[in-house]
Motif scaffolding. Structure first.
Motif, PDB file in Angstrom:
ATOM      1  N   ALA A  44       9.082   1.984  -2.840  1.00 45.84           N
ATOM      2  CA  ALA A  44       8.451   0.496  -1.153  1.00 45.84           C
ATOM      3  C   ALA A  44       9.018  -0.873  -0.965  1.00 45.84           C
ATOM      4  O   ALA A  44       9.489  -1.966  -0.512  1.00 45.84           O
ATOM      5  CB  ALA A  44       7.873   1.082   0.116  1.00 45.84           C
ATOM      6  N   ALA A  45       8.574  -1.807  -2.079  1.00 43.60           N
ATOM      7  CA  ALA A  45       8.620  -3.176  -2.367  1.00 43.60           C
ATOM      8  C   ALA A  45       9.991  -3.668  -2.838  1.00 43.60           C
ATOM      9  O   ALA A  45      10.769  -4.292  -1.999  1.00 43.60           O
ATOM     10  CB  ALA A  45       7.620  -3.763  -3.993  1.00 43.60           C
ATOM     11  N   PHE A  46      10.165  -2.651  -3.739  1.00 47.88           N
ATOM     12  CA  PHE A  46      12.100  -2.630  -3.865  1.00 47.88           C
ATOM     13  C   PHE A  46      12.841  -2.562  -2.173  1.00 47.88           C
ATOM     14  O   PHE A  46      13.713  -3.479  -1.891  1.00 47.88           O
ATOM     15  CB  PHE A  46      11.962  -1.751  -5.156  1.00 47.88           C
ATOM     16  CG  PHE A  46      13.744  -2.349  -5.421  1.00 47.88           C
ATOM     17  CD1 PHE A  46      14.298  -3.191  -5.344  1.00 47.88           C
ATOM     18  CD2 PHE A  46      14.074  -0.986  -6.027  1.00 47.88           C
ATOM     19  CE1 PHE A  46      15.684  -3.287  -6.481  1.00 47.88           C
ATOM     20  CE2 PHE A  46      15.520  -1.453  -7.351  1.00 47.88           C
ATOM     21  CZ  PHE A  46      15.820  -2.765  -6.746  1.00 47.88           C
ATOM     22  N   ILE A  47      12.252  -1.697  -1.904  1.00 48.00           N
ATOM     23  CA  ILE A  47      13.298  -1.314  -0.526  1.00 48.00           C
ATOM     24  C   ILE A  47      13.554  -2.198   0.805  1.00 48.00           C
ATOM     25  O   ILE A  47      14.053  -3.241   0.983  1.00 48.00           O
ATOM     26  CB  ILE A  47      13.215   0.222   0.047  1.00 48.00           C
ATOM     27  CG1 ILE A  47      13.813   1.201  -1.116  1.00 48.00           C
ATOM     28  CG2 ILE A  47      13.654   0.431   1.591  1.00 48.00           C
ATOM     29  CD1 ILE A  47      13.233   2.054  -0.301  1.00 48.00           C
ATOM     30  N   ALA A  85      17.118  -0.063   3.593  1.00 47.46           N
ATOM     31  CA  ALA A  85      16.477   0.479   4.989  1.00 47.46           C
ATOM     32  C   ALA A  85      17.446  -0.003   6.216  1.00 47.46           C
ATOM     33  O   ALA A  85      17.001   0.455   7.107  1.00 47.46           O
ATOM     34  CB  ALA A  85      15.505  -0.170   4.621  1.00 47.46           C
ATOM     35  N   GLY A  86      18.259  -0.822   6.253  1.00 43.47           N
ATOM     36  CA  GLY A  86      18.571  -1.017   7.156  1.00 43.47           C
ATOM     37  C   GLY A  86      19.328  -1.236   7.664  1.00 43.47           C
ATOM     38  O   GLY A  86      20.535   0.225   7.275  1.00 43.47           O
ATOM     39  N   SER A  95      13.125   0.378  13.938  1.00 40.90           N
ATOM     40  CA  SER A  95      12.204  -0.023  15.266  1.00 40.90           C
ATOM     41  C   SER A  95      10.775   0.358  15.208  1.00 40.90           C
ATOM     42  O   SER A  95       9.782  -0.849  15.455  1.00 40.90           O
ATOM     43  CB  SER A  95      12.310   1.155  16.027  1.00 40.90           C
ATOM     44  OG  SER A  95      11.533   1.664  16.885  1.00 40.90           O
ATOM     45  N   LEU A  96      10.427   0.621  14.065  1.00 34.12           N
ATOM     46  CA  LEU A  96       8.736   0.130  13.260  1.00 34.12           C
ATOM     47  C   LEU A  96       8.860  -1.500  13.352  1.00 34.12           C
ATOM     48  O   LEU A  96       8.289  -2.387  12.866  1.00 34.12           O
ATOM     49  CB  LEU A  96       8.511   0.481  12.149  1.00 34.12           C
ATOM     50  CG  LEU A  96       7.310   0.283  11.401  1.00 34.12           C
ATOM     51  CD1 LEU A  96       6.490   0.730  12.913  1.00 34.12           C
ATOM     52  CD2 LEU A  96       6.833   1.421  10.107  1.00 34.12           C
ATOM     53  N   THR A  97      10.150  -1.853  12.259  1.00 31.19           N
ATOM     54  CA  THR A  97      10.005  -3.466  11.908  1.00 31.19           C
ATOM     55  C   THR A  97       9.788  -4.205  12.971  1.00 31.19           C
ATOM     56  O   THR A  97       9.567  -5.153  12.850  1.00 31.19           O
ATOM     57  CB  THR A  97      11.565  -3.741  11.490  1.00 31.19           C
ATOM     58  OG1 THR A  97      11.650  -3.230  10.487  1.00 31.19           O
ATOM     59  CG2 THR A  97      11.492  -5.356  11.267  1.00 31.19           C
ATOM     60  N   ALA A  98      10.907  -3.943  14.269  1.00 27.55           N
ATOM     61  CA  ALA A  98      10.539  -5.357  15.694  1.00 27.55           C
ATOM     62  C   ALA A  98       8.982  -4.678  15.833  1.00 27.55           C
ATOM     63  O   ALA A  98       8.464  -5.097  16.742  1.00 27.55           O
ATOM     64  CB  ALA A  98      11.320  -3.790  16.152  1.00 27.55           C
ATOM     65  N   ASP A 105       0.905  -1.946  -0.003  1.00 27.42           N
ATOM     66  CA  ASP A 105       0.318  -0.183  -0.213  1.00 27.42           C
ATOM     67  C   ASP A 105       0.933   0.700  -0.144  1.00 27.42           C
ATOM     68  O   ASP A 105       2.088   0.861   0.073  1.00 27.42           O
ATOM     69  CB  ASP A 105      -0.699   0.255   1.106  1.00 27.42           C
ATOM     70  CG  ASP A 105      -2.310   0.612   0.908  1.00 27.42           C
ATOM     71  OD1 ASP A 105      -2.281   1.645  -0.266  1.00 27.42           O
ATOM     72  OD2 ASP A 105      -3.174   0.747   1.636  1.00 27.42           O
ATOM     73  N   THR A 106       0.336   2.292   0.032  1.00 25.62           N
ATOM     74  CA  THR A 106       0.860   3.894  -0.073  1.00 25.62           C
ATOM     75  C   THR A 106       1.525   4.034   1.355  1.00 25.62           C
ATOM     76  O   THR A 106       2.309   5.312   1.308  1.00 25.62           O
ATOM     77  CB  THR A 106      -0.006   4.807  -0.248  1.00 25.62           C
ATOM     78  OG1 THR A 106      -0.976   4.852   0.300  1.00 25.62           O
ATOM     79  CG2 THR A 106      -0.677   5.074  -1.740  1.00 25.62           C
ATOM     80  N   GLN A 107       1.420   3.488   1.960  1.00 24.06           N
ATOM     81  CA  GLN A 107       1.639   3.573   3.802  1.00 24.06           C
ATOM     82  C   GLN A 107       3.453   3.728   3.618  1.00 24.06           C
ATOM     83  O   GLN A 107       3.617   2.348   4.320  1.00 24.06           O
ATOM     84  CB  GLN A 107       1.428   3.300   5.096  1.00 24.06           C
ATOM     85  CG  GLN A 107      -0.143   3.332   5.452  1.00 24.06           C
ATOM     86  CD  GLN A 107      -0.098   5.122   5.267  1.00 24.06           C
ATOM     87  OE1 GLN A 107      -0.298   5.733   5.862  1.00 24.06           O
ATOM     88  NE2 GLN A 107      -1.366   5.354   4.477  1.00 24.06           N
ATOM     89  N   PHE A 108       4.154   4.243   3.354  1.00 21.33           N
ATOM     90  CA  PHE A 108       5.588   3.586   2.686  1.00 21.33           C
ATOM     91  C   PHE A 108       6.186   3.176   3.278  1.00 21.33           C
ATOM     92  O   PHE A 108       6.918   2.190   3.569  1.00 21.33           O
ATOM     93  CB  PHE A 108       6.286   4.818   2.145  1.00 21.33           C
ATOM     94  CG  PHE A 108       7.297   5.299   1.399  1.00 21.33           C
ATOM     95  CD1 PHE A 108       7.581   4.524   0.340  1.00 21.33           C
ATOM     96  CD2 PHE A 108       8.791   5.422   2.259  1.00 21.33           C
ATOM     97  CE1 PHE A 108       8.700   4.230  -0.854  1.00 21.33           C
ATOM     98  CE2 PHE A 108      10.104   4.973   1.423  1.00 21.33           C
ATOM     99  CZ  PHE A 108      10.036   4.738   0.293  1.00 21.33           C
ATOM    100  N   PHE A 109       6.342   3.958   4.835  1.00 16.25           N
ATOM    101  CA  PHE A 109       7.737   3.693   5.687  1.00 16.25           C
ATOM    102  C   PHE A 109       7.200   2.010   6.343  1.00 16.25           C
ATOM    103  O   PHE A 109       7.644   1.125   6.281  1.00 16.25           O
ATOM    104  CB  PHE A 109       8.129   3.974   6.723  1.00 16.25           C
ATOM    105  CG  PHE A 109       8.195   5.385   6.170  1.00 16.25           C
ATOM    106  CD1 PHE A 109      10.119   5.148   5.689  1.00 16.25           C
ATOM    107  CD2 PHE A 109       8.418   6.462   6.264  1.00 16.25           C
ATOM    108  CE1 PHE A 109      10.990   5.908   4.963  1.00 16.25           C
ATOM    109  CE2 PHE A 109       8.661   7.666   5.462  1.00 16.25           C
ATOM    110  CZ  PHE A 109       9.934   7.973   5.439  1.00 16.25           C
TER     111      PHE A 109
END
Length: 562
Positions: free
Chosen positions: A286-289, A334-335, A342-345, A225-229
């Motif tokens: 976003a998908a690529f990153i 993005a690593g 933080s968001l990933t966790a 979706d468009t919520q990038f991060f």
């Protein structure tokens, strides 16, 4: 300049400056709560991240990088054609111009005859594929009957279906998938999609005795979706979750699983459809990153009827990303980013908890049959609708900066008509307003300078459903305002002025307004609300109001007056 050093400010110092800039507003006003229930901070620092995750940070980063299969992704541009001849012409053209994965939705307007399937099989032998089918009896799947036994050993690709399809004679074809796009288009947020992916994997894994054999046939599918991060973090989080999932089955080595992605249509709109180009580009990046393996970029006019040009533009979005952005030169770009890690966790923690809840309830099928899944996904969808309709979330060209001159096409692509989109209520109401021939006007009360902010706001408010209001000249006396109101050719009028001018003129205007005109006022007037409505005022237009609810009420009232 090379010898100059700047002192590193502390978080407390930054927070102090932020509080000054807020001018009395609480610091908490800078916090943002997502649809996933995660609170986004205004600033992330290395110290905060280390304090939050500790040794888990290094584990998270190394896990994500170990699951990255390639530095880039494969282009999977979907084919759209009315005839088999056009289908193969588009297939050939796409492959020549950079497409890598033959992507087909079996629901085409021509028949999958033996001749068509035989011709298609020659392409599948030389190119990976992604076939979207309805079930195991889908006529498109007969393409594999055309292949010889030795050819079945070399074809590679994905079969996307609601239920897993067993193809043991196709060792390199992954046909057991966790297709989360189904729930995405019902409204699911990132946490739910991740949890459902694991729950679907658990469901399918129990059917096979050999877990390693299962992983060789398994893949996961996401809509981005468009919520990038959030979307970047979602894709990264899946890799961490998959590591935990395989560990639960006693696997200590890295068992990679392909991530098949597509740009989401949830935020696409038929209104100002070229904005969909920006949405698709945002989603593809976003998908690529995030580290996907296969990507389908949908054309900007997919909701109606894709053209040769729009398909080419969509394919070029992927080509620009892979060839010109240099993102592929960095593994996990993005690593290490404080916010993303933080968001990933946070997504990992929340999704794993929901997954365990689903398993405790008896597994995915039991959880779905109980109605719990439908209920929680619908709740998120309604919250998303509310955010768009009150402009807490901007949908450019639809709920803000709308172009009333846009002709809303009635054409609909049947392949995507069932998807829940946040723009749909605006499209439907615009069609109803057009059919009802509602005529609107704005009465500018007081001087133009004082009234302009509210005049502009009301104009944009009405544009969202295709209404183009007639504007009066500034009315500085009650007599002028009444004379204009009695002569205007409109059945809905909004009075826009500052608080002082509106209060001074409205009583007299309401007393003299024609019975066939519905009148609203721009702004909130809590003290005068009951009195004015008793005098014949319909209501108010103000920021933060639900646009669809308000203008639907206006349409009903205008019809009553007519």
């Amino acid at each position: 300049m090379k010898n100059i050093e700047f002192a590193k400010p502390s978080y407390a110092a930054w927070q102090g400056e932020a509080l000054k800039a807020l001018k009395g507003k609480p610091f908490e006003s800078l916090l943002t709560k997502t649809n996933e229930g995660i609170t986004i901070e205004p600033l992330y620092t290395q110290e905060q991240l280390i304090e939050k995750m500790g040794a888990e940070l290094e584990q998270q980063v190394s896990t994500i990088r170990s699951f990255q299969q390639t530095a880039t992704f494969q282009l999977a541009q979907q084919l759209y054609a009315e005839t088999s001849e056009a289908f193969f012409a588009q297939l050939e053209n796409g492959l020549q111009r950079g497409n890598e994965v033959i992507t087909i939705d079996s629901r085409v307007s021509f028949d999958w005859t033996e001749d068509v399937l035989t011709k298609l099989s020659a392409y599948l032998l030389n190119h990976p594929f992604k076939l979207m089918v309805t079930n195991a009896s889908d006529p498109l799947l007969k393409v594999f009957d055309v292949l010889k036994e030795e050819q079945c050993q070399i074809v590679k690709g994905f079969i996307v279906a609601q239920e897993a399809i067993s193809y043991d004679h196709l060792p390199n074809v992954r046909s057991i998938g966790a297709d989360t796009t189904v729930y995405h288009y019902e409204g699911a947020n990132a946490v739910q999609e991740l949890a459902y992916a694991l729950a679907l994997a658990a469901k399918e894994a129990t059917k096979l005795q050999d877990f390693e054999a299962f992983t060789k046939k398994f893949y996961v599918s996401f809509a981005v979706d468009t919520q990038f991060f959030t979307e970047i973090a979602k894709l990264r989080a899946f890799k961490v979750l998959w590591k935990a999932f395989t560990s639960a089955y006693g696997v200590s080595t890295t068992m990679r699983v392909p991530i098949v992605a597509e740009t989401s249509l949830r935020s696409f709109s038929k209104l100002d459809s070229y904005v969909n180009l920006l949405r698709a580009g945002n989603e593809a990046l976003a998908a690529f990153i995030g580290g996907i393996d296969v990507l389908t970029v949908h054309p900007h006019d997919i909701l109606t009827q894709p053209t040769e040009q729009s398909v080419r533009i969509a394919r070029n979005v992927s080509l620009v990303l892979t060839e010109e952005t240099t993102i592929s030169k960095v593994k996990d770009p993005a690593g290490g980013a404080y916010f993303i890690e933080s968001l990933t966790a946070d997504l990992v923690k929340a999704a794993w908890a929901l997954f365990l809840e689903i398993e405790a309830a008896g597994g995915f099928d039991v959880y779905t049959a109980s109605g719990q899944l439908t209920q929680e996904v619908e709740a998120v969808h309604q919250a998303r609708l509310q955010a768009v309709q009150t402009r807490k979330h901007s949908l450019i060209g639809t709920n803000i900066y709308a172009n009333p001159a846009d002709v809303l096409t009635q054409a609909t692509n049947p392949l995507y008509s069932h998807m829940k989109r946040v723009a749909e209520p605006f499209e439907q109401l615009r069609a109803e307003m057009t059919a009802a021939q509602v005529k609107t006007a704005i009465l500018t009360a007081g001087t133009f300078k004082n009234a302009k902010p509210r005049v502009d706001f009301v104009t944009g408010f009405l544009h969202t459903v295709g209404l183009v209001p007639e504007h009066s000249v500034p009315m500085e006396t009650v007599g002028e305002a009444i004379a204009w109101l009695q002569s205007v050719q409109a059945n809905y009028v909004v009075i826009a002025g500052n608080d002082e001018d509106t209060k001074a003129m409205l009583d007299a205007i309401l007393a003299a307004k024609p019975a066939h005109i519905l009148v609203d006022v721009a702004g909130k007037f809590k003290e005068q609300e009951a009195q004015w409505q008793a005098q014949g005022l319909n209501g108010f237009i103000f920021a933060g109001q639900n646009i669809i609810e308000k203008l639907t009420n206006v349409l009903v009232r205008v019809k009553e007056v007519q």
